[in-house]
Write a protein that holds these residues in place. Structure first.
Motif, PDB file in Angstrom:
ATOM      1  N   MET A  78       0.814  -1.194   0.000  1.00 44.82           N
ATOM      2  CA  MET A  78       0.000   0.000   0.000  1.00 44.82           C
ATOM      3  C   MET A  78       0.868   1.272   0.000  1.00 44.82           C
ATOM      4  O   MET A  78       0.541   2.241  -0.670  1.00 44.82           O
ATOM      5  CB  MET A  78      -0.927  -0.044   1.221  1.00 44.82           C
ATOM      6  CG  MET A  78      -1.863   1.114   1.304  1.00 44.82           C
ATOM      7  SD  MET A  78      -3.024   1.019  -0.060  1.00 44.82           S
ATOM      8  CE  MET A  78      -4.140   2.242   0.402  1.00 44.82           C
ATOM      9  N   ARG A  79       1.930   1.220   0.756  1.00 46.78           N
ATOM     10  CA  ARG A  79       2.834   2.357   0.850  1.00 46.78           C
ATOM     11  C   ARG A  79       3.488   2.651  -0.501  1.00 46.78           C
ATOM     12  O   ARG A  79       3.631   3.812  -0.885  1.00 46.78           O
ATOM     13  CB  ARG A  79       3.901   2.024   1.887  1.00 46.78           C
ATOM     14  CG  ARG A  79       4.571   3.199   2.454  1.00 46.78           C
ATOM     15  CD  ARG A  79       5.562   2.766   3.487  1.00 46.78           C
ATOM     16  NE  ARG A  79       5.475   3.677   4.592  1.00 46.78           N
ATOM     17  CZ  ARG A  79       6.131   3.551   5.711  1.00 46.78           C
ATOM     18  NH1 ARG A  79       6.877   2.489   5.899  1.00 46.78           N
ATOM     19  NH2 ARG A  79       6.018   4.431   6.653  1.00 46.78           N
ATOM     20  N   GLN A  80       3.886   1.601  -1.194  1.00 49.38           N
ATOM     21  CA  GLN A  80       4.506   1.783  -2.507  1.00 49.38           C
ATOM     22  C   GLN A  80       3.508   2.359  -3.505  1.00 49.38           C
ATOM     23  O   GLN A  80       3.866   3.178  -4.347  1.00 49.38           O
ATOM     24  CB  GLN A  80       5.048   0.450  -3.026  1.00 49.38           C
ATOM     25  CG  GLN A  80       6.245  -0.048  -2.242  1.00 49.38           C
ATOM     26  CD  GLN A  80       6.676  -1.412  -2.730  1.00 49.38           C
ATOM     27  OE1 GLN A  80       5.907  -2.152  -3.329  1.00 49.38           O
ATOM     28  NE2 GLN A  80       7.929  -1.759  -2.435  1.00 49.38           N
ATOM     29  N   PHE A  81       2.256   1.923  -3.395  1.00 50.99           N
ATOM     30  CA  PHE A  81       1.221   2.427  -4.293  1.00 50.99           C
ATOM     31  C   PHE A  81       1.007   3.933  -4.071  1.00 50.99           C
ATOM     32  O   PHE A  81       0.927   4.709  -5.024  1.00 50.99           O
ATOM     33  CB  PHE A  81      -0.096   1.668  -4.079  1.00 50.99           C
ATOM     34  CG  PHE A  81      -1.230   2.223  -4.887  1.00 50.99           C
ATOM     35  CD1 PHE A  81      -1.280   2.043  -6.255  1.00 50.99           C
ATOM     36  CD2 PHE A  81      -2.244   2.964  -4.281  1.00 50.99           C
ATOM     37  CE1 PHE A  81      -2.322   2.574  -7.015  1.00 50.99           C
ATOM     38  CE2 PHE A  81      -3.281   3.501  -5.026  1.00 50.99           C
ATOM     39  CZ  PHE A  81      -3.323   3.294  -6.397  1.00 50.99           C
TER      40      PHE A  81
END
Length: 183
Positions: A1-4
Motif C-alpha cells: 500500500m505504501r509503494q502504491f
C-alpha cells in the motif's frame, strides 16, 4: 500500500511539473512570444502604432481609451534614446521590456521631468561610461540600466474622449526611439 501511494504521489507531482514546464515553454518554442511579435512589426528603432484590430502578428491596442505604439531595440553598440514631448496629451506611460517580456522599467508623465519623455536605456557598462564623462545635455534625462542588450518599448497615450484621439496619435507619431548619438 505504501509503494502504491508513493507511486501515485510521484506520478501526480511529475504530471503537474510537466504541465507547468510545457505551458511556460510554449511561447519560446512557437515563436509567438511578445518580443518576436514586436520585431515582426517592422524595423528596429521606430515606434510602430498598434491599431484597434490585431495585425498580422496578433498585436493590437484593444483598450479604446489608449493609443499604443511599440519599438524594439538592440543596445549592443550604443544606448537607446527615448524622447517625446508630452504637452497636449492628458496622460502617457512607457514600459521597457527585455526579450523575455519582463518589465525592466516603467514611468508615466507624472513621474517624468516636466511631463516629457526623455530617457536613455543603456547596458551597465554604457551607464558607467556615461557617468564617468557626464554630458550636460543629459542633466535631466532619466538613465535606465538594462541588463540585456535587446528588448522593446511600449508607449501608451490616453485618449479618454474621441476628440483627444488626434493629440494622442500625434504624440506617438512624434515620439523617437533612436540609438543615442551623444547630444
Amino acid at each position: 500500500m505504501r509503494q502504491f501511494l508513493y507511486a501515485l504521489v510521484t506520478g501526480i507531482f511529475g504530471a503537474v511539473l510537466l504541465h507547468i514546464i510545457i505551458i511556460l515553454g510554449v511561447p519560446h518554442f512557437t515563436g509567438q512570444d511578445a518580443y518576436t511579435r514586436v520585431t515582426q512589426e517592422g524595423p528596429p528603432f521606430v515606434f510602430h502604432a498598434l491599431g484597434s484590430r490585431p495585425d498580422k502578428t496578433g498585436l493590437a491596442g484593444l483598450d479604446p481609451f489608449l493609443k499604443v505604439a511599440v519599438c524594439h531595440f538592440d543596445i549592443t553598440r550604443q544606448p537607446l534614446s527615448l524622447v517625446a514631448a508630452g504637452d497636449g496629451v492628458d496622460f502617457w506611460s512607457v514600459g521597457i521590456f527585455d526579450q523575455d517580456g519582463n518589465e525592466v522599467y516603467s514611468m508615466n508623465d507624472r513621474t517624468s521631468v516636466a511631463g516629457d519623455l526623455d530617457m536613455l536605456v543603456a547596458t551597465p557598462v554604457q551607464v558607467a561610461q556615461l557617468r564617468k564623462t557626464p554630458i550636460a545635455a543629459l542633466a535631466e534625462t532619466i538613465l535606465v540600466e538594462h541588463r540585456g542588450t535587446a528588448g522593446y518599448v511600449v508607449l501608451r497615450a490616453l485618449a479618454a474622449q474621441e476628440s483627444a484621439g488626434p493629440e494622442a496619435q500625434a504624440f506617438l507619431k512624434d515620439a523617437e526611439c533612436l540609438p543615442f548619438t551623444g547630444r
